[in-house]
Scaffold this motif. Structure first.
Motif, PDB file in Angstrom:
ATOM      1  N   GLU A   1       0.822  -1.217   0.000  1.00 54.83           N
ATOM      2  CA  GLU A   1       0.000   0.000   0.000  1.00 54.83           C
ATOM      3  C   GLU A   1       0.856   1.267   0.000  1.00 54.83           C
ATOM      4  OE1 GLU A   1      -3.685   0.286   1.547  1.00 54.83           O
ATOM      5  OE2 GLU A   1      -4.192  -1.744   0.927  1.00 54.83           O
ATOM      6  N   ASN A   2       2.128   1.171   0.398  1.00 60.01           N
ATOM      7  CA  ASN A   2       3.019   2.336   0.368  1.00 60.01           C
ATOM      8  C   ASN A   2       3.355   2.783  -1.056  1.00 60.01           C
ATOM      9  OD1 ASN A   2       3.229   2.587   3.175  1.00 60.01           O
ATOM     10  ND2 ASN A   2       4.870   1.084   3.255  1.00 60.01           N
ATOM     11  N   ILE A   3       3.163   1.907  -2.036  1.00 59.31           N
ATOM     12  CA  ILE A   3       3.484   2.275  -3.420  1.00 59.31           C
ATOM     13  C   ILE A   3       2.257   2.292  -4.326  1.00 59.31           C
ATOM     14  CG2 ILE A   3       5.859   1.456  -3.208  1.00 59.31           C
ATOM     15  CD1 ILE A   3       5.010  -0.954  -4.991  1.00 59.31           C
ATOM     16  N   LEU A   4       1.107   1.918  -3.813  1.00 57.16           N
ATOM     17  CA  LEU A   4      -0.125   1.892  -4.590  1.00 57.16           C
ATOM     18  C   LEU A   4      -0.408   3.282  -5.159  1.00 57.16           C
ATOM     19  CD1 LEU A   4      -2.664   0.315  -5.512  1.00 57.16           C
ATOM     20  CD2 LEU A   4      -3.735   0.995  -3.357  1.00 57.16           C
ATOM     21  N   GLY A   5      -0.597   3.353  -6.471  1.00 60.10           N
ATOM     22  CA  GLY A   5      -0.924   4.616  -7.122  1.00 60.10           C
ATOM     23  C   GLY A   5       0.265   5.440  -7.573  1.00 60.10           C
ATOM     24  N   LEU A   6       1.467   5.036  -7.160  1.00 58.96           N
ATOM     25  CA  LEU A   6       2.662   5.744  -7.621  1.00 58.96           C
ATOM     26  C   LEU A   6       3.006   5.314  -9.040  1.00 58.96           C
ATOM     27  CD1 LEU A   6       4.989   5.516  -4.471  1.00 58.96           C
ATOM     28  CD2 LEU A   6       3.472   7.395  -5.152  1.00 58.96           C
ATOM     29  N   ARG A   7       3.846   6.069  -9.690  1.00 56.98           N
ATOM     30  CA  ARG A   7       4.368   5.681 -10.996  1.00 56.98           C
ATOM     31  C   ARG A   7       5.703   4.976 -10.768  1.00 56.98           C
ATOM     32  NH1 ARG A   7       2.207  10.920 -13.866  1.00 56.98           N
ATOM     33  NH2 ARG A   7       0.204  10.077 -14.552  1.00 56.98           N
ATOM     34  N   PRO A   8       6.127   4.151 -11.753  1.00 56.81           N
ATOM     35  CA  PRO A   8       7.347   3.343 -11.548  1.00 56.81           C
ATOM     36  C   PRO A   8       8.576   4.129 -11.088  1.00 56.81           C
ATOM     37  CG  PRO A   8       6.179   2.568 -13.476  1.00 56.81           C
ATOM     38  CD  PRO A   8       5.469   3.817 -13.025  1.00 56.81           C
ATOM     39  N   GLY A   9       8.847   5.271 -11.678  1.00 57.06           N
ATOM     40  CA  GLY A   9      10.005   6.065 -11.262  1.00 57.06           C
ATOM     41  C   GLY A   9       9.906   6.558  -9.834  1.00 57.06           C
ATOM     42  N   GLU A  10       8.697   6.816  -9.384  1.00 60.06           N
ATOM     43  CA  GLU A  10       8.477   7.244  -8.000  1.00 60.06           C
ATOM     44  C   GLU A  10       8.694   6.074  -7.050  1.00 60.06           C
ATOM     45  OE1 GLU A  10       5.175  10.365  -9.699  1.00 60.06           O
ATOM     46  OE2 GLU A  10       4.497   8.604  -8.592  1.00 60.06           O
ATOM     47  N   VAL A  11       8.296   4.885  -7.489  1.00 62.25           N
ATOM     48  CA  VAL A  11       8.451   3.687  -6.665  1.00 62.25           C
ATOM     49  C   VAL A  11       9.927   3.389  -6.424  1.00 62.25           C
ATOM     50  CG1 VAL A  11       8.129   1.179  -6.585  1.00 62.25           C
ATOM     51  CG2 VAL A  11       6.265   2.645  -7.368  1.00 62.25           C
ATOM     52  N   ILE A  12      10.723   3.419  -7.498  1.00 61.05           N
ATOM     53  CA  ILE A  12      12.146   3.085  -7.329  1.00 61.05           C
ATOM     54  C   ILE A  12      12.997   4.301  -6.963  1.00 61.05           C
ATOM     55  CG2 ILE A  12      12.044   1.050  -8.806  1.00 61.05           C
ATOM     56  CD1 ILE A  12      13.525   2.758 -10.935  1.00 61.05           C
ATOM     57  N   ARG A  13      12.320   5.419  -6.776  1.00 58.35           N
ATOM     58  CA  ARG A  13      12.963   6.666  -6.363  1.00 58.35           C
ATOM     59  C   ARG A  13      13.980   7.163  -7.391  1.00 58.35           C
ATOM     60  NH1 ARG A  13      12.445   3.346  -1.953  1.00 58.35           N
ATOM     61  NH2 ARG A  13      10.835   3.991  -0.516  1.00 58.35           N
ATOM     62  N   CYS A  14      13.548   7.189  -8.658  1.00 57.30           N
ATOM     63  CA  CYS A  14      14.357   7.779  -9.729  1.00 57.30           C
ATOM     64  C   CYS A  14      14.686   9.211  -9.315  1.00 57.30           C
ATOM     65  CB  CYS A  14      13.568   7.776 -11.049  1.00 57.30           C
ATOM     66  SG  CYS A  14      14.331   8.752 -12.359  1.00 57.30           S
ATOM     67  N   ILE A  15      15.919   9.628  -9.591  1.00 56.59           N
ATOM     68  CA  ILE A  15      16.341  10.971  -9.167  1.00 56.59           C
ATOM     69  C   ILE A  15      15.576  12.076  -9.879  1.00 56.59           C
ATOM     70  CG2 ILE A  15      18.627  10.195  -8.424  1.00 56.59           C
ATOM     71  CD1 ILE A  15      19.730  11.478 -11.044  1.00 56.59           C
ATOM     72  N   HIS A  16      14.880  11.770 -10.971  1.00 60.33           N
ATOM     73  CA  HIS A  16      14.130  12.777 -11.715  1.00 60.33           C
ATOM     74  C   HIS A  16      12.628  12.747 -11.417  1.00 60.33           C
ATOM     75  CE1 HIS A  16      17.752  13.585 -13.946  1.00 60.33           C
ATOM     76  NE2 HIS A  16      17.846  12.308 -14.235  1.00 60.33           N
ATOM     77  N   ALA A  17      12.169  11.778 -10.645  1.00 62.05           N
ATOM     78  CA  ALA A  17      10.736  11.566 -10.443  1.00 62.05           C
ATOM     79  C   ALA A  17      10.024  12.710  -9.734  1.00 62.05           C
ATOM     80  CB  ALA A  17      10.490  10.259  -9.682  1.00 62.05           C
ATOM     81  N   HIS A  18      10.741  13.523  -9.019  1.00 61.60           N
ATOM     82  CA  HIS A  18      10.089  14.595  -8.264  1.00 61.60           C
ATOM     83  C   HIS A  18      10.604  15.975  -8.644  1.00 61.60           C
ATOM     84  CE1 HIS A  18       7.920  11.688  -5.922  1.00 61.60           C
ATOM     85  NE2 HIS A  18       9.044  11.027  -5.729  1.00 61.60           N
ATOM     86  N   GLU A  19      11.175  16.084  -9.854  1.00 52.40           N
ATOM     87  CA  GLU A  19      11.675  17.383 -10.306  1.00 52.40           C
ATOM     88  C   GLU A  19      10.545  18.336 -10.698  1.00 52.40           C
ATOM     89  OE1 GLU A  19      16.064  16.078 -11.999  1.00 52.40           O
ATOM     90  OE2 GLU A  19      14.458  16.467 -13.443  1.00 52.40           O
ATOM     91  N   THR A  20       9.399  17.786 -11.043  1.00 49.90           N
ATOM     92  CA  THR A  20       8.249  18.613 -11.430  1.00 49.90           C
ATOM     93  C   THR A  20       7.015  18.111 -10.678  1.00 49.90           C
ATOM     94  OG1 THR A  20       7.644  17.181 -13.278  1.00 49.90           O
ATOM     95  CG2 THR A  20       9.202  18.960 -13.762  1.00 49.90           C
TER      96      THR A  20
END
Length: 140
Positions: A68-87
């Motif tokens: 449930e901690n990752i439900l609804g996230l996108r793949p880059g957000e799940v694996i904590r891609c360094i670009h996932a939260h730039e925008t």
């Protein structure tokens, strides 16, 4: 050289819609057993590229015990891609995402309604460590 910028839909399904899709899929024993039988990371995404279900190897990789901690996230957000939260749009919406093989694979698969396989290199923060992931992404 083609400098055309990909136009990517950054809309997301609301939490209720994501949860209802998750409930339908997780209760299907064939899907759950098949997903968890795979030795590689596997995700089921909705049409907005949000995680509806994943298997245990993904949770183990990112050090999360509760799906449930990752439900609804996108793949880059799940694996904590360094670009996932730039925008504000999250995974798939930054300038760097124009070159993401993982995003390309999913978008091309959605457009063609067929299986697409591509390589991708993603820099992510996994369990507190910055790592380069060389991945082969398959999307259907």
């Amino acid at each position: 050289m083609n400098n055309k910028i990909k136009q990517i839909d950054t809309d997301r399904d609301d939490n209720d819609r994501v949860y209802s899709l998750h409930e339908i899929i997780k209760d299907n024993p064939v899907i759950s057993e098949m997903l968890n039988a795979l030795p590689h990371i596997a995700l089921i995404l909705n049409s907005k590229r949000q995680v509806i279900l994943s298997n245990k190897p993904l949770l183990d990789l990112i050090g999360v015990s509760d799906f449930e901690n990752i439900l609804g996230l996108r793949p880059g957000e799940v694996i904590r891609c360094i670009h996932a939260h730039e925008t504000p749009g999250g995974c798939g919406s930054s300038e760097a995402c124009r070159f993401c093989g993982a995003l390309d694979t999913v978008l091309e698969s959605q457009k063609a309604n067929s299986k697409v396989i591509k390589d991708s290199r993603i820099t992510a923060v996994i369990q507190g460590n910055k790592v380069n992931l060389d991945l082969q992404i398959s999307s259907t």
